[in-house]
Design a protein around this motif. Sequence first.
Motif, mmCIF file in Angstrom:
data_model
loop_
_atom_site.group_PDB
_atom_site.id
_atom_site.type_symbol
_atom_site.label_atom_id
_atom_site.label_comp_id
_atom_site.label_asym_id
_atom_site.label_seq_id
_atom_site.Cartn_x
_atom_site.Cartn_y
_atom_site.Cartn_z
ATOM 1 N N LEU A 75 13.093 -43.051 32.783
ATOM 2 C CA LEU A 75 13.085 -41.509 33.178
ATOM 3 C C LEU A 75 13.866 -41.135 34.097
ATOM 4 O O LEU A 75 14.529 -40.158 34.389
ATOM 5 C CB LEU A 75 11.427 -41.212 33.516
ATOM 6 N N GLY A 76 13.920 -41.908 35.394
ATOM 7 C CA GLY A 76 14.929 -41.634 36.488
ATOM 8 C C GLY A 76 16.075 -41.806 35.985
ATOM 9 O O GLY A 76 16.955 -40.848 36.421
ATOM 10 N N GLU A 77 16.673 -42.665 35.389
ATOM 11 C CA GLU A 77 18.021 -42.617 34.800
ATOM 12 C C GLU A 77 18.429 -41.473 33.843
ATOM 13 O O GLU A 77 19.400 -40.950 33.847
ATOM 14 C CB GLU A 77 18.367 -44.149 33.975
ATOM 15 N N LEU A 78 17.465 -41.036 33.130
ATOM 16 C CA LEU A 78 17.510 -39.981 32.408
ATOM 17 C C LEU A 78 17.792 -38.771 32.958
ATOM 18 O O LEU A 78 18.470 -38.000 32.518
ATOM 19 C CB LEU A 78 16.109 -39.824 31.345
ATOM 20 N N ILE A 79 17.147 -38.549 34.048
ATOM 21 C CA ILE A 79 17.229 -37.357 34.821
ATOM 22 C C ILE A 79 18.481 -37.257 35.417
ATOM 23 O O ILE A 79 19.207 -35.996 35.502
ATOM 24 C CB ILE A 79 16.371 -37.126 36.055
ATOM 25 N N PHE A 83 22.758 -43.308 30.868
ATOM 26 C CA PHE A 83 22.084 -44.157 29.595
ATOM 27 C C PHE A 83 22.655 -45.505 29.525
ATOM 28 O O PHE A 83 22.375 -46.105 28.176
ATOM 29 C CB PHE A 83 22.701 -43.276 28.639
ATOM 30 N N GLY A 84 23.322 -46.148 30.567
ATOM 31 C CA GLY A 84 24.027 -47.276 30.706
ATOM 32 C C GLY A 84 25.142 -47.587 29.815
ATOM 33 O O GLY A 84 25.882 -46.610 29.656
ATOM 34 N N LEU A 85 25.390 -48.773 29.553
ATOM 35 C CA LEU A 85 26.643 -49.295 29.175
ATOM 36 C C LEU A 85 26.329 -49.254 27.690
ATOM 37 O O LEU A 85 25.422 -49.965 27.032
ATOM 38 C CB LEU A 85 27.401 -50.435 29.647
ATOM 39 N N SER A 86 27.392 -49.047 26.809
ATOM 40 C CA SER A 86 27.541 -49.441 25.296
ATOM 41 C C SER A 86 27.646 -50.921 24.931
ATOM 42 O O SER A 86 28.664 -51.472 25.581
ATOM 43 C CB SER A 86 28.347 -48.534 24.519
ATOM 44 N N TYR A 87 26.893 -51.612 24.201
ATOM 45 C CA TYR A 87 27.183 -52.807 23.809
ATOM 46 C C TYR A 87 28.170 -52.980 22.862
ATOM 47 O O TYR A 87 29.003 -53.953 22.920
ATOM 48 C CB TYR A 87 25.853 -53.360 23.205
ATOM 49 N N THR A 88 28.464 -51.866 21.858
ATOM 50 C CA THR A 88 29.512 -52.068 21.023
ATOM 51 C C THR A 88 31.012 -51.732 21.532
ATOM 52 O O THR A 88 31.733 -52.347 21.190
ATOM 53 C CB THR A 88 29.173 -50.992 19.691
ATOM 54 N N TYR A 89 30.871 -51.032 22.685
ATOM 55 C CA TYR A 89 32.196 -50.463 23.248
ATOM 56 C C TYR A 89 32.248 -50.796 24.747
ATOM 57 O O TYR A 89 32.837 -50.291 25.517
ATOM 58 C CB TYR A 89 32.379 -48.846 23.161
ATOM 59 N N PRO A 91 33.261 -52.376 28.222
ATOM 60 C CA PRO A 91 32.228 -52.053 29.340
ATOM 61 C C PRO A 91 32.150 -50.480 29.387
ATOM 62 O O PRO A 91 32.129 -49.982 30.504
ATOM 63 C CB PRO A 91 32.658 -52.532 30.297
ATOM 64 N N PHE A 92 32.391 -49.649 28.344
ATOM 65 C CA PHE A 92 32.339 -48.079 28.656
ATOM 66 C C PHE A 92 30.877 -47.640 28.683
ATOM 67 O O PHE A 92 30.098 -48.180 28.040
ATOM 68 C CB PHE A 92 33.181 -47.369 27.358
ATOM 69 N N PRO A 93 30.878 -46.598 29.716
ATOM 70 C CA PRO A 93 29.540 -45.897 29.477
ATOM 71 C C PRO A 93 29.130 -45.243 28.245
ATOM 72 O O PRO A 93 30.004 -44.798 27.686
ATOM 73 C CB PRO A 93 29.455 -45.033 30.768
ATOM 74 N N VAL A 94 27.833 -45.315 28.005
ATOM 75 C CA VAL A 94 27.560 -44.335 26.877
ATOM 76 C C VAL A 94 27.777 -42.806 26.611
ATOM 77 O O VAL A 94 28.366 -42.446 25.846
ATOM 78 C CB VAL A 94 25.968 -44.540 26.517
ATOM 79 N N THR A 95 27.900 -42.230 27.941
ATOM 80 C CA THR A 95 28.205 -40.853 28.179
ATOM 81 C C THR A 95 29.670 -40.676 27.647
ATOM 82 O O THR A 95 30.006 -39.672 27.067
ATOM 83 C CB THR A 95 27.917 -40.434 29.308
ATOM 84 N N GLU A 96 30.564 -41.468 27.955
ATOM 85 C CA GLU A 96 32.088 -41.576 27.713
ATOM 86 C C GLU A 96 32.236 -41.806 26.251
ATOM 87 O O GLU A 96 32.999 -41.162 25.657
ATOM 88 C CB GLU A 96 32.613 -42.578 28.729
ATOM 89 N N VAL A 97 31.494 -42.638 25.617
ATOM 90 C CA VAL A 97 31.735 -43.087 24.175
ATOM 91 C C VAL A 97 31.282 -41.862 23.507
ATOM 92 O O VAL A 97 31.806 -41.131 22.527
ATOM 93 C CB VAL A 97 30.760 -44.284 23.910
ATOM 94 N N ILE A 98 30.061 -41.027 23.614
ATOM 95 C CA ILE A 98 29.614 -39.799 23.259
ATOM 96 C C ILE A 98 30.420 -38.794 23.322
ATOM 97 O O ILE A 98 30.960 -37.923 22.564
ATOM 98 C CB ILE A 98 28.074 -39.611 23.446
ATOM 99 N N ALA A 99 31.114 -38.629 24.400
ATOM 100 C CA ALA A 99 31.995 -37.558 24.721
ATOM 101 C C ALA A 99 33.245 -37.467 24.047
ATOM 102 O O ALA A 99 33.641 -36.460 23.518
ATOM 103 C CB ALA A 99 32.253 -37.430 26.294
ATOM 104 N N LEU A 294 23.197 -46.943 23.251
ATOM 105 C CA LEU A 294 24.016 -45.905 22.531
ATOM 106 C C LEU A 294 22.912 -45.303 21.575
ATOM 107 O O LEU A 294 23.260 -43.920 21.206
ATOM 108 C CB LEU A 294 25.183 -46.285 21.741
ATOM 109 N N LEU A 295 22.192 -45.751 20.897
ATOM 110 C CA LEU A 295 21.276 -45.466 19.893
ATOM 111 C C LEU A 295 20.465 -44.392 20.569
ATOM 112 O O LEU A 295 19.879 -43.386 20.090
ATOM 113 C CB LEU A 295 20.579 -46.598 19.037
ATOM 114 N N GLN A 296 19.774 -44.906 21.714
ATOM 115 C CA GLN A 296 19.030 -44.139 22.483
ATOM 116 C C GLN A 296 19.299 -42.623 22.651
ATOM 117 O O GLN A 296 18.801 -41.694 22.713
ATOM 118 C CB GLN A 296 18.163 -44.792 23.876
ATOM 119 N N ALA A 297 20.694 -42.850 23.336
ATOM 120 C CA ALA A 297 21.491 -41.736 23.681
ATOM 121 C C ALA A 297 21.429 -40.803 22.442
ATOM 122 O O ALA A 297 21.229 -39.388 22.593
ATOM 123 C CB ALA A 297 22.588 -41.986 24.528
#
Length: 329
Positions: A75-79, A83-89, A91-99, A294-297
């Motif tokens: 919850l703290g990280e969500l605020i 969302f952490g690092l993507s396992y598939t991509y 060491p890119f962060p999940v937010t960067e992959v989604i963007a 990534l799936l959670q995000a």
Amino acid sequence: MTYFARKFGFFLATLWAVVTLNFLIPRLQPGDPAEIMVKRMAGKDAALDQAQVEAMRAMLGTPTDSLWHQYISYLGELIHGNFGLSYTYYPFPVTEVIAQAFWWTVVLVTIAQVLSFVGGVVLGAYAAWRRNSRFDSVVTLGSTFLGTLQPFWIGLLLLYVFGYSLGWFPTSGGYEEATPGWNWPFIQEAVSHAFLPALALLIVTPIGWILGMRNTMIMNLGEDYIRLAKAKGLPDRDVALKYAARNALLPSVTGFALALGGVLGGAILVETVFDYPGMGRLMGEAVEQKDYPLLQALMLLTTVGVLLANLVADLLYGVLDPRARRAEG
């Protein structure tokens, strides 16, 4: 005012439930992402080295705390939007992959949804007004037949005919050599790559709007206020548009809002068929690779989009139709 406050309260309660389920579901699934990544790097038939697995878990930051502490940390990280690092991509962060995939899906699916809604509502309204005519029969039977087809099957057919056989359109990707940005070469390549995926969605998506609008409008045409409008001598055009179609459109507003909310999830099968760089393809890859961050995000983004769209639809419905507020009260 009580109507709008109650709708907003339901939205907050549902949002909390969605966030909690989004935390629990990936953690209850079988499989270890660290083991999957080690096997992918070492080879499918290679022996699994537990030391490498533990090192991979440490590198990915796999939590070892209790479920409750993980939930509080989540919850703290969500605020903070982390969302952490993507396992598939990695060491890119999940937010960067989604963007990178966000606008591809938003443009493709939003345009398809808007065109499908407008075209489906117009065809359904006209078919209802001219019910039992040849036009009504063609539209009803044709839409029923197309409704049995799947978008990914139509996508494969379009890909084979117009991509591989005729070579009129690209077969994969979102662009080729142009530099991304507001320049004509990139826009031209993006449109050509998006044409077939959008066409696959446009063939199937209007079906629900056509049949829903037609059936609702036919019921409204039998109401007393329609007979009264005709008895007053109002033109058929005014009766159809200002009375029957206007009231029949109200249920479609909610459906359209929910459809737009689901845009963020993308069209998984269609985007996978065309290898289109959107959110749907990302979600398919996240499920296949057990990329939980990534799936959670993606799941959270999609469900929050649907909830927001539903809230807007409920509020708009209360404004458009005062009967909804009185019934709620």
